[in-house]
Design a protein around this motif. Structure first.
Motif, PDB file in Angstrom:
ATOM      1  N   THR A 148       0.828  -1.201   0.000  1.00 54.31           N
ATOM      2  CA  THR A 148       0.000   0.000   0.000  1.00 54.31           C
ATOM      3  C   THR A 148       0.862   1.250   0.000  1.00 54.31           C
ATOM      4  OG1 THR A 148      -1.818  -1.108   1.154  1.00 54.31           O
ATOM      5  CG2 THR A 148      -1.735   1.298   1.291  1.00 54.31           C
ATOM      6  N   LEU A 149       1.902   1.241   0.807  1.00 49.13           N
ATOM      7  CA  LEU A 149       2.747   2.423   0.902  1.00 49.13           C
ATOM      8  C   LEU A 149       3.593   2.624  -0.348  1.00 49.13           C
ATOM      9  CD1 LEU A 149       3.832   2.217   4.628  1.00 49.13           C
ATOM     10  CD2 LEU A 149       2.279   3.844   3.570  1.00 49.13           C
ATOM     11  N   VAL A 150       4.013   1.535  -0.959  1.00 49.45           N
ATOM     12  CA  VAL A 150       4.719   1.660  -2.237  1.00 49.45           C
ATOM     13  C   VAL A 150       3.834   2.404  -3.238  1.00 49.45           C
ATOM     14  CG1 VAL A 150       5.559   0.385  -4.249  1.00 49.45           C
ATOM     15  CG2 VAL A 150       6.232  -0.344  -1.954  1.00 49.45           C
ATOM     16  N   THR A 151       2.567   2.007  -3.296  1.00 51.81           N
ATOM     17  CA  THR A 151       1.629   2.641  -4.229  1.00 51.81           C
ATOM     18  C   THR A 151       1.402   4.104  -3.884  1.00 51.81           C
ATOM     19  OG1 THR A 151       0.503   0.532  -4.586  1.00 51.81           O
ATOM     20  CG2 THR A 151      -0.718   2.540  -5.149  1.00 51.81           C
ATOM     21  N   VAL A 152       1.172   4.362  -2.612  1.00 52.39           N
ATOM     22  CA  VAL A 152       0.845   5.722  -2.182  1.00 52.39           C
ATOM     23  C   VAL A 152       2.009   6.673  -2.408  1.00 52.39           C
ATOM     24  CG1 VAL A 152       0.333   7.144  -0.162  1.00 52.39           C
ATOM     25  CG2 VAL A 152      -0.898   5.004  -0.514  1.00 52.39           C
ATOM     26  N   ILE A 153       3.193   6.272  -1.997  1.00 53.84           N
ATOM     27  CA  ILE A 153       4.344   7.167  -2.108  1.00 53.84           C
ATOM     28  C   ILE A 153       4.777   7.319  -3.560  1.00 53.84           C
ATOM     29  CG2 ILE A 153       6.756   7.490  -1.460  1.00 53.84           C
ATOM     30  CD1 ILE A 153       6.054   6.081   1.200  1.00 53.84           C
ATOM     31  N   SER A 154       4.742   6.240  -4.316  1.00 50.53           N
ATOM     32  CA  SER A 154       5.124   6.315  -5.734  1.00 50.53           C
ATOM     33  C   SER A 154       4.217   7.261  -6.515  1.00 50.53           C
ATOM     34  CB  SER A 154       5.072   4.931  -6.377  1.00 50.53           C
ATOM     35  OG  SER A 154       6.001   4.061  -5.797  1.00 50.53           O
ATOM     36  N   SER A 155       2.972   7.374  -6.078  1.00 52.20           N
ATOM     37  CA  SER A 155       2.027   8.224  -6.804  1.00 52.20           C
ATOM     38  C   SER A 155       2.423   9.698  -6.767  1.00 52.20           C
ATOM     39  CB  SER A 155       0.616   8.074  -6.212  1.00 52.20           C
ATOM     40  OG  SER A 155       0.519   8.737  -4.952  1.00 52.20           O
ATOM     41  N   GLY A 156       3.055  10.114  -5.693  1.00 43.94           N
ATOM     42  CA  GLY A 156       3.404  11.521  -5.548  1.00 43.94           C
ATOM     43  C   GLY A 156       2.183  12.424  -5.461  1.00 43.94           C
ATOM     44  N   ASP A 157       1.020  11.836  -5.236  1.00 46.01           N
ATOM     45  CA  ASP A 157      -0.249  12.571  -5.242  1.00 46.01           C
ATOM     46  C   ASP A 157      -0.645  12.921  -3.810  1.00 46.01           C
ATOM     47  OD1 ASP A 157      -2.858  13.454  -5.361  1.00 46.01           O
ATOM     48  OD2 ASP A 157      -3.550  11.856  -6.701  1.00 46.01           O
ATOM     49  N   MET A 164      -5.399   8.102   1.910  1.00 44.40           N
ATOM     50  CA  MET A 164      -4.953   6.792   2.370  1.00 44.40           C
ATOM     51  C   MET A 164      -4.460   6.806   3.807  1.00 44.40           C
ATOM     52  SD  MET A 164      -5.436   4.605  -0.084  1.00 44.40           S
ATOM     53  CE  MET A 164      -4.396   3.239   0.364  1.00 44.40           C
ATOM     54  N   LEU A 165      -3.778   7.880   4.211  1.00 45.14           N
ATOM     55  CA  LEU A 165      -3.073   7.874   5.489  1.00 45.14           C
ATOM     56  C   LEU A 165      -3.592   8.889   6.507  1.00 45.14           C
ATOM     57  CD1 LEU A 165       0.611   7.588   4.155  1.00 45.14           C
ATOM     58  CD2 LEU A 165      -0.941   5.744   4.831  1.00 45.14           C
ATOM     59  N   ARG A 262       8.142  14.037  -3.392  1.00 43.78           N
ATOM     60  CA  ARG A 262       7.303  12.840  -3.333  1.00 43.78           C
ATOM     61  C   ARG A 262       6.108  13.019  -2.403  1.00 43.78           C
ATOM     62  NH1 ARG A 262       7.740   8.615  -7.064  1.00 43.78           N
ATOM     63  NH2 ARG A 262       9.887   8.549  -7.772  1.00 43.78           N
ATOM     64  N   MET A 263       6.299  13.787  -1.340  1.00 47.86           N
ATOM     65  CA  MET A 263       5.205  14.019  -0.395  1.00 47.86           C
ATOM     66  C   MET A 263       5.220  15.481   0.045  1.00 47.86           C
ATOM     67  SD  MET A 263       5.031  10.635   2.086  1.00 47.86           S
ATOM     68  CE  MET A 263       3.323  10.995   2.597  1.00 47.86           C
ATOM     69  N   LEU A 268       2.489  12.514   7.409  1.00 49.48           N
ATOM     70  CA  LEU A 268       1.487  11.451   7.322  1.00 49.48           C
ATOM     71  C   LEU A 268       2.102  10.090   7.653  1.00 49.48           C
ATOM     72  CD1 LEU A 268      -0.362  12.472   4.023  1.00 49.48           C
ATOM     73  CD2 LEU A 268      -1.363  12.460   6.329  1.00 49.48           C
ATOM     74  N   LEU A 269       3.423   9.968   7.480  1.00 53.50           N
ATOM     75  CA  LEU A 269       4.102   8.701   7.736  1.00 53.50           C
ATOM     76  C   LEU A 269       4.401   8.462   9.210  1.00 53.50           C
ATOM     77  CD1 LEU A 269       6.735   8.616   4.847  1.00 53.50           C
ATOM     78  CD2 LEU A 269       4.587   7.345   4.998  1.00 53.50           C
ATOM     79  N   ILE A 270       4.327   9.500  10.032  1.00 51.27           N
ATOM     80  CA  ILE A 270       4.751   9.359  11.426  1.00 51.27           C
ATOM     81  C   ILE A 270       4.028   8.221  12.148  1.00 51.27           C
ATOM     82  CG2 ILE A 270       4.759  10.497  13.694  1.00 51.27           C
ATOM     83  CD1 ILE A 270       5.543  13.084  12.284  1.00 51.27           C
ATOM     84  N   PRO A 271       2.706   8.078  12.011  1.00 51.64           N
ATOM     85  CA  PRO A 271       2.052   6.955  12.709  1.00 51.64           C
ATOM     86  C   PRO A 271       2.544   5.589  12.245  1.00 51.64           C
ATOM     87  CG  PRO A 271       0.426   8.573  11.972  1.00 51.64           C
ATOM     88  CD  PRO A 271       1.723   8.928  11.307  1.00 51.64           C
ATOM     89  N   LEU A 272       3.115   5.519  11.042  1.00 54.37           N
ATOM     90  CA  LEU A 272       3.630   4.261  10.524  1.00 54.37           C
ATOM     91  C   LEU A 272       5.088   4.047  10.915  1.00 54.37           C
ATOM     92  CD1 LEU A 272       2.120   4.656   6.958  1.00 54.37           C
ATOM     93  CD2 LEU A 272       1.139   3.408   8.875  1.00 54.37           C
ATOM     94  N   GLN A 273       5.797   5.132  11.136  1.00 56.98           N
ATOM     95  CA  GLN A 273       7.193   5.027  11.526  1.00 56.98           C
ATOM     96  C   GLN A 273       7.344   4.764  13.025  1.00 56.98           C
ATOM     97  OE1 GLN A 273       8.531   8.887   9.978  1.00 56.98           O
ATOM     98  NE2 GLN A 273       9.826   7.797   8.509  1.00 56.98           N
TER      99      GLN A 273
END
Length: 318
Positions: A148-157, A164-165, A262-263, A268-273
């Protein structure tokens, strides 16, 4: 070009070894070699509580990994102490330097268990280990988080990334991941197999890891320490300490993402990190719902008999 993009994406995932741009080795020095045993929580996770004890976390300082520790040294509520030099927890070892490999060789490991799924290995690479030591692949599901994160981050959107996050969705995802540590039978089998190997008297020093060394590895460590009669608060502190060891590196990754475009909002990544107490609580609440108690989880959920639990105590507690 595709390889460069893969490296950038893999570097920033919360549950991955952060590899995007080359991070200076000085970033790793930010994690203290010895850390007071208290409840580490970031501003996002909440203020730290609990008084530090005399116990310290025994980090193995490396250039290519930030969250490598000896799990020994903790006191048990029965008056014993977990032996050092027998069990190590880690983040991915795929970016160890030659000097790191020499350091790891000095640990005398006889087994290195890798909890990463195939997709993580594809992006991050296999472990770099001392000669004669091969990784044991024991994948534990991340509930599709990596993909999921590969898709989200690669999108650059930024809109898609927020959808998503944002709005608590990343935190909810992490709680679901932790619940699957308990509910997924394949996951339970992998954790159980590792505990049996640790208990085996003929097995020498063992290291287990995932990618960031905080979620799958964090749960494994929490379960092991609790099984050894380490107080729950101490086991929680060991789990939460990943926030301290990973903080500088993870912040640098977020800064790199913003600079690369990219972002727009890498926070938004902090809860995942991060690791958070409510993630751990989601797993412990699940085990109580499914098995009635922590002991029920060990015996019924993981299938560990009394002999194995006794062997764990005998081998690891002095």
């Amino acid at each position: 070009m595709r390889r460069a993009r893969n490296r950038l994406v893999s570097a920033v995932l919360a549950c991955t070894a952060l590899a995007a741009a080359a991070v200076p080795s000085a970033a790793y020095a930010a994690a203290p070699a010895s850390l007071p045993q208290h409840r580490h929580r970031s501003a996002a996770a909440g203020a730290a509580t609990s008084t530090a004890t005399a116990e310290t976390i025994r980090q193995i300082p490396l250039q290519g990994a930030v969250n490598v520790r000896d799990l020994g040294g903790y006191r048990t509520y029965t008056g014993g102490q977990v032996r050092q030099g027998l069990v190590y927890r880690s983040d991915a070892l795929s970016r160890l330097t030659a000097a790191d490999i020499t350091t790891v060789a000095g640990l005398g490991l006889t087994k290195a268990v890798d909890f990463r799924i195939p997709m993580e290995l594809q992006y991050d690479g296999a472990d770099r280990l001392p000669p004669g030591l091969s990784p044991t692949s024991r994948p534990i599901s991340d509930l599709g988080l990596y993909g999921t994160l590969v898709t989200v981050i690669s999108s650059g959107d930024p809109v898609k990334q927020e959808q998503m996050l944002g709005g608590g969705r990343a935190e909810a995802y992490m709680r679901d991941v932790y619940r699957t540590f308990v509910t997924n039978p394949e996951n339970r089998a992998q954790f159980a197999a590792t505990l049996r190997e640790i208990a085996d008297g003929s097995q020498g020093p063992l290291l287990y890891h995932c990618t960031s060394g905080k979620d799958r590895t964090g749960w494994m460590s929490y379960v092991l320490l609790r099984a050894l009669a380490v107080p729950q608060e101490t086991a929680e502190s060991d789990y939460l300490a990943s926030n301290t060891f990973r903080a500088a590196y993870d912040a640098q990754v977020r800064a790199g993402l913003k600079q690369s475009g990219r972002m727009q909002n890498p926070d938004l990544l902090i809860p995942l990190q991060e690791v958070r107490r409510d993630y751990l609580d989601a797993a412990t609440a699940q085990l109580e719902a499914d098995y009635g108690s922590f002991y029920g989880y060990l015996t019924d959920g993981l299938g560990l008999d009394l002999r194995t639990l006794s062997k764990l105590q005998g081998k690891l507690v002095r």
